[in-house]
Design an enzyme around this catalytic site. Structure first.
Site, PDB file in Angstrom:
ATOM      1  N   SER A   1     -12.148   9.248   5.720  1.00  0.00           N
ATOM      2  CA  SER A   1     -11.387  10.397   5.259  1.00  0.00           C
ATOM      3  C   SER A   1     -12.070  11.634   5.812  1.00  0.00           C
ATOM      4  O   SER A   1     -13.130  11.553   6.454  1.00  0.00           O
ATOM      5  CB  SER A   1     -11.328  10.462   3.729  1.00  0.00           C
ATOM      6  OG  SER A   1     -12.587  10.879   3.203  1.00  0.00           O
ATOM      7  N   ASN A   2     -11.484  12.777   5.555  1.00  0.00           N
ATOM      8  CA  ASN A   2     -12.089  14.038   5.974  1.00  0.00           C
ATOM      9  C   ASN A   2     -13.456  14.244   5.335  1.00  0.00           C
ATOM     10  O   ASN A   2     -14.308  14.962   5.865  1.00  0.00           O
ATOM     11  CB  ASN A   2     -11.164  15.193   5.570  1.00  0.00           C
ATOM     12  CG  ASN A   2     -10.904  16.137   6.718  1.00  0.00           C
ATOM     13  OD1 ASN A   2     -11.525  16.046   7.755  1.00  0.00           O
ATOM     14  ND2 ASN A   2      -9.979  17.052   6.520  1.00  0.00           N
ATOM     15  N   GLY A   3     -13.647  13.638   4.178  1.00  0.00           N
ATOM     16  CA  GLY A   3     -14.910  13.815   3.470  1.00  0.00           C
ATOM     17  C   GLY A   3     -16.031  12.941   3.980  1.00  0.00           C
ATOM     18  O   GLY A   3     -17.195  13.159   3.639  1.00  0.00           O
TER      19      GLY A   3
ATOM     20  N   GLY B   1     -17.112   8.680   5.649  1.00  0.00           N
ATOM     21  CA  GLY B   1     -16.730   7.276   5.763  1.00  0.00           C
ATOM     22  C   GLY B   1     -17.293   6.446   4.633  1.00  0.00           C
ATOM     23  O   GLY B   1     -18.187   6.877   3.892  1.00  0.00           O
TER      24      GLY B   1
ATOM     25  N   HIS C   1     -13.412   2.522   5.409  1.00  0.00           N
ATOM     26  CA  HIS C   1     -12.449   3.596   5.141  1.00  0.00           C
ATOM     27  C   HIS C   1     -12.989   4.897   5.722  1.00  0.00           C
ATOM     28  O   HIS C   1     -14.205   5.124   5.742  1.00  0.00           O
ATOM     29  CB  HIS C   1     -12.269   3.735   3.619  1.00  0.00           C
ATOM     30  CG  HIS C   1     -11.366   4.848   3.205  1.00  0.00           C
ATOM     31  ND1 HIS C   1     -10.019   4.827   3.401  1.00  0.00           N
ATOM     32  CD2 HIS C   1     -11.633   6.031   2.583  1.00  0.00           C
ATOM     33  CE1 HIS C   1      -9.484   5.942   2.928  1.00  0.00           C
ATOM     34  NE2 HIS C   1     -10.434   6.690   2.438  1.00  0.00           N
TER      35      HIS C   1
ATOM     36  N   ASP D   1      -9.845   9.391 -12.517  1.00  0.00           N
ATOM     37  CA  ASP D   1      -9.018   8.993 -11.367  1.00  0.00           C
ATOM     38  C   ASP D   1      -8.679   7.514 -11.469  1.00  0.00           C
ATOM     39  O   ASP D   1      -8.892   6.737 -10.539  1.00  0.00           O
ATOM     40  CB  ASP D   1      -9.767   9.279 -10.061  1.00  0.00           C
ATOM     41  CG  ASP D   1      -8.858   9.207  -8.831  1.00  0.00           C
ATOM     42  OD1 ASP D   1      -7.624   9.250  -9.008  1.00  0.00           O
ATOM     43  OD2 ASP D   1      -9.380   9.082  -7.717  1.00  0.00           O
TER      44      ASP D   1
END
Length: 873
Positions: A222-224, A226, A220, A352
């Site tokens: 994301s901007n944050g 991998g 995966h 979450d």
């Protein structure tokens, strides 16, 4: 309730000071998308070159902008910047586009001499400032300055038949301006000597010597950062590496990925003795990023495991399958709730909870896997952050927030529509009652879930209008549904939502209207007005004039296609009995060169060709017939140049590149109509070639025999991107060339369109489109001729689909409204919202086609057309 342009909202409520003082004297500029652009009035920039990006963290942003703004104005160098803190956060959110992460200011030096000077000057002025690493760029020293070669001017070309930003190669040809998350330059561009040492400093992306993990694959991004599957050389075990980039992957409050990773590490270590929590082994820093090493949990997420077993998305779901699924999922949900209780006993809020954050092991045990958003009971959480459909609508925190998410899971595993609670908390009762009606859950299940949700049983007085629409929605799944009342209410909602004072959009729709425009057929005013008129809900000259003004002002000129621009607007005006205005818009549309357009129906040659044929028939203009032949020849050449598709039946389409709107099926529709117009069987053969291409992307489900478009990670039945759109054109083809094998494929596509549950309600990718497809099969040869009793069965399927609109329908100011794609906001447009549902209901009642150019089921008499070469327009 509706999506809006990022320029109209600001998460923090504050703009940067430099946006408030007006343009410096002798400068020009203004808003472009989400940016504020400034340039000296006499500036003449090259169309492409080396640009500088300035990165920043939120706390430094105002100071960094002040320095760069003053410097660029003094040095008379063009630049642009994000004008608000809210937009800066949005650009750096966890799931924002990675190629844009960190870009706060863009500077356009006119040449390489100026580039070096600006870099050196600003490096001294901004030394020590922090910001996210810009993945697509080359870093100058330690930042926050980055450089990349790319376009200055807005130019586009086709890449895999999709319009993309372009730059010019040495031959003068426009080629894609690649914006990958790794620094690279076009092969013909030499890196200036003063940048070479910085490029060398990039070094290798390989891990250092002695690194104990072998990266096997990325799971995966994301901007944050991998998430990677790796193997620990020391133990031989598979592990998961979670990466966190500093200052990137922000949440709405500005916390970055590193701070969340540190929080997660602390909680995992405190829960090491809980078997149902993923194990944390170690952490380390590499490439300036933080990494967490976790246990690799073999199995599937609850979301994926449930989807594979979910009975209501199959063509037929018998009572035994429904009962088996119910027993299995209730067992999993009981496990989840028990673990949640243990976390609360430890003083921890998970924060979450949703089905993708819980794994199911092969033996049926579960594991919680993501503690980024966890916090201690009594601490302040990141309110509003989390998976749509599982975040409390009222901002509650602590264990109550977890219990709300748990209740949503107890509904969403049976009917995944809890995103609607943000639009109308009253839908909780609708879904809870539907779950009890459809599944053999224990007695009291609905009330228990509603108690956990703890939503208001009654909101503000909805007034007479609100009560009427609630009663109307309640009738939809009753013995006497009021379809006429629903259609009238949908039309009223559309008109109520109109904003003729805005220049960018008239009717609120899908978020795509801000990426392209709010004027076209799919997501804009043209499609809404067309649907209202063709469904018998009136014409509205004042709104049509609004649309014409947008065209005449040049606001649509960048988009000439049928569903995204001028050709579709011309068609809609013609259908609204405004032939002179339609001709004016058509003339404007025909000025667009064909070569730069993609091939598809949505915004490309197929849609343009169909519209040209339509106006050729309307006007008798032989030049338009000639133009259509030019388009046919161009498409024929492109089809011949495409690489072969795997013949095995397991081919995976590039996302969004198969089906009616974006794939070869739309081209097949145009080629069919060209055949009908000319009687030239070359076009019929090419239509078959195009159809075969998309049919090779369709696979037959082993679960129910349905045929759907295969995207590798999912299969799709829908009209725009799935097999229903392929089926609609396949049916048209079979009128001209009967084929038993293709007829069997059409039946498999029909099976894909009949499941009881559909996540969306819209026309392009939802329930409304499936209704329209099934309605076209009803009574239409050759399908009805070969399927005894098909019409009665289709009637029942259509009626069930219509009744299930009750699950989605909402109250909007005393009128009925539907959510758009993703179910996060209401939409009024043709592709995703009210206009599309209205048009599909009309098609189901009238037997007419729900989309243009799909209403010709009989062979049309050919007319003579020119066959020589034509210059087009």
């Amino acid at each position: 309730m509706f999506y809006d342009s990022p320029e109209r909202w600001d998460v923090t409520g504050s703009s940067f000071r430099q946006t408030l003082g007006g343009m410096p004297q002798g400068w020009k500029g203004g808003s472009i998308d989400t940016w504020l652009y400034l340039a000296p009035a006499d500036a003449i920039l090259p169309p492409q070159g080396w640009k500088i990006h300035v990165s920043t963290c939120l706390s430094d942003a105002q100071d960094v902008l002040a320095v760069v703004y003053d410097y660029c104005v003094e040095q008379r160098i063009a630049f642009k910047f994000l004008p608000t803190k809210g937009l800066l956060i949005a650009r750096n959110l966890k799931y924002a586009e990675r190629s844009g992460s960190g870009k706060f200011i863009t500077i356009y030096p006119p040449n390489e001499v100026a580039l070096e000077r600006v870099l050196n000057d600003l490096n001294g002025l901004l030394a020590g400032r922090r910001g996210p690493y810009i993945l697509s760029d080359l870093r100058w020293d330690q930042g926050p300055l980055y450089v990349r070669y790319g376009g200055f001017a807005r130019r586009y070309c086709r890449d895999s038949d999709v319009p993309v930003p372009a730059i010019e190669d040495p031959s003068g040809t426009l080629v894609p301006d690649r914006r990958t998350p790794v620094f690279s330059t076009p092969e013909w561009v030499a890196v200036p000597g003063f940048l070479e040492s910085h490029r060398a400093a990039l070094g290798s992306s390989d891990p250092p010597a002695g690194f104990p993990f072998d990266i096997e694959r990325a799971l995966h991004f994301s901007n944050g950062g991998g998430i990677y599957l790796a193997r620990d050389r020391r133990s031989g075990d598979q592990v998961v590496l979670k990466e966190a980039r500093p200052f990137a992957g922000l949440d709405p409050h500005g916390a970055d990925a590193v701070s969340r990773l540190e929080r997660e590490m602390a909680f995992l270590r405190s829960l090491a003795d809980v078997d149902e929590v993923v194990d944390c082994f170690e952490d380390f820093e590499l490439w300036e990023h933080r990494f967490l090493v976790q246990e690799y949990v073999e199995g599937q997420t609850v979301q994926k495991a449930a989807l594979e077993r979910f009975p209501l998305i199959r063509a037929e779901s018998d009572a035994a399958a429904v009962a088996e699924f119910t027993e299995w999922i209730l067992g999993l949900l009981d496990q989840v709730e028990a673990v949640l209780g243990r976390l609360h006993e430890r003083g921890i809020v998970f924060g979450d909870l949703h089905p993708n954050n819980v794994m199911v092991r092969p033996d049926g045990r579960i594991a919680f896997i993501d503690f980024e958003m966890s916090y201690r009971i009594g601490e302040a959480p990141n309110v509003g952050v989390g998976a749509p459909g599982y975040v409390p609508t009222d901002g509650r925190t602590g264990p109550a927030a977890d219990l709300y998410a748990m209740a949503c899971m107890r509904l969403a595993m049976f009917l995944p529509l809890t995103m609607l609670f943000n639009l109308d908390p009253g839908k909780a009762r609708t879904l809870a009652d539907a779950v009890v009606e459809r599944y053999p859950v224990p007695a009291g299940y609905a009330q228990r879930v509603l108690d956990m949700l703890d939503l208001p049983t009654a909101g503000p007085d909805p007034g007479d209008g609100g009560r009427r629409v609630q009663d109307l929605i309640a009738t939809l799944d009753s013995a006497e549904p009021d379809w006429t009342g629903l259609c009238g209410s949908l039309a009223s909602a559309i008109l109520t939502s109109a904003t003729p004072d805005r220049p960018d959009r008239l009717f609120p729709g899908d978020i795509e209207q801000f990426a392209t425009n709010g004027f076209g057929l799919a997501h804009g005013a043209a499609g809404v007005l067309y649907a209202l008129g063709r469904s018998g809900n009136g014409t509205y000259p004042e709104h049509e004039e609004w649309l014409l003004r947008a065209v005449r002002d040049g606001r649509v000129d960048q988009h000439a296609g049928f569903y995204d621009g001028l050709h579709g607007i011309a068609f809609a005006l013609d259908q609204l009995d405004r032939p002179a205005d339609a001709a004016e818009v058509l003339d404007r549309a025909l000025r667009t060169p064909l070569e730069g357009l993609p091939s598809d129906l949505f915004g490309g040659l197929a849609g343009v060709g169909l519209n040209v044929l339509h106006f050729a028939e309307q006007t008798g203009d032989a030049a338009l017939d000639e133009f259509a032949l030019d388009i046919g020849d161009l498409l024929a050449g492109r089809l011949a140049a495409l690489p072969e598709v795997d013949e095995s039946g397991t081919a995976v389409t590039p996302t969004g590149r198969a089906g009616l709107m974006r794939g070869a099926t739309g081209q097949a529709l145009f080629l069919l109509r060209l055949y009908e117009r000319t009687d030239d069987r070359r076009w019929l053969a090419l239509a078959r070639q195009a159809l075969d291409r998309d049919l090779r992307y369709c696979i037959r489900s082993e679960k129910d025999g349905s045929i759907q478009v295969n995207e590798g990670w999912r299969i799709l039945p829908y009209v725009a991107s799935g097999s229903a759109g392929v089926g609609m054109v396949l049916q048209e083809y079979l009128h001209h060339a009967p084929d038993d094998e293709l007829l069997a494929r059409l039946h498999g596509i029909r099976l894909a369109a009949q499941p009881e549950f559909v996540i969306g309600s819209g026309l392009f990718n939802g329930r409304a489109g499936l209704i329209g497809f099934l309605a076209r099969l009803r009574g239409c040869a050759p399908y009805a001729d070969r399927e005894p009793g098909a019409d009665l069965e289709l009637d029942g399927l259509i009626e069930r689909h219509r009744r299930r609109f009750a699950w989605h329908a909402l109250d909007y100011r005393g009128t009925a409204a539907f959510p758009g794609d993703q179910l996060l906001r209401l939409s009024m447009d043709l592709a995703t919202g009210n206009a599309g549902v209205l048009f599909a209901l009309h098609a189901a009642d009238s037997g007419s086609a729900m989309l243009p150019f799909l209403d010709r089921t009989a062979r049309r008499r050919p007319v003579p057309v020119p066959t020589g070469a034509a210059g087009g327009r």
